[in-house]
Design a protein around this motif. Structure first.
Motif: not given
Length: 209
Positions: A27, A58, A20, A51, A55, A18
């Motif tokens: 997020l 995610k 970011i 973050r 992530s 990912w």
């Protein structure tokens, strides 16, 4: 930002990365966290770290998992409730997760000159083939660190020394793979470790038998 990259090293293993670009608030709004996970992320002093942490959640969703499916053992090693193997990494504005039926480890590091300051802490055997005058010295140092960090996560044995226990044989950056050994107590373990460069970073992942 959508998924940055997906790699399938073998039929049992997938790597997802990912980039970011989202804000902390975006997020947070996109993930569902366990109470203990929420407490952990809110307690982090660095928004960059927050973050990166979010992530990873995610990325879990990209694999079909939720935060509730992820647990950590007493050594801080992540596990999935369904028994699949997982390893996690994030560095600055990139994160990655590898999931496999095999034992695995992954690491991302940014290429920075300051790695030379700590090289003596993790370079042992490798000093025999490294050349400080070569233009790729920083890239090779960073790659060796990534390889050893991925092995450390795979092996998950407290007290192992990056300098003494993890050995990376000579390699060329364009090969994007190297053999590495874990030399621990009376046993030696051999691994093929994949690595690659991207946007000033290095990623390495090790896959066990």
């Amino acid at each position: 930002m959508p998924l940055y990259k997906t790699i399938t090293p073998n039929s049992q293993t997938v790597v997802k990365m990912w980039k970011i670009t989202e804000s902390f608030d975006d997020l947070m709004a996109a993930v569902t966290l366990k109470p203990e996970t929420l407490k952990r992320v809110l307690g982090m002093k660095s928004e960059l770290h927050q973050r990166g942490f979010l992530s990873v959640r995610k990325l879990l969703a990209e694999f079909g998992y939720a935060d509730a499916d992820l647990i950590y053992d007493d050594n801080g090693k992540p596990h999935l409730k369904d028994g699949k193997q997982i390893s996690i990494t994030h560095s600055f504005n990139f994160s990655a997760v590898i999931v496999s039926d095999q034992v695995i480890g992954i690491d991302i590091e940014k290429q920075r000159d300051k790695i030379t300051v700590i090289a003596h802490k993790f370079i042992g055997y490798e000093a025999d083939y490294l050349d400080k005058e070569q233009s790729d010295y920083i890239k090779k140092l960073t790659t060796i660190w990534c390889v050893k960090e991925s092995l450390y996560k795979l092996f998950a044995t407290p007290g192992t020394s990056f300098k003494q226990c993890f050995l990376v044989i000579p390699f060329e950056l364009q090969d994007e793979e190297t053999m590495a050994w874990i030399d621990y107590e009376t046993k030696k373990y051999r691994y093929l470790v994949q690595f690659f460069e991207f946007e000033g970073f290095v990623c390495a992942y090790a896959i066990g038998e």
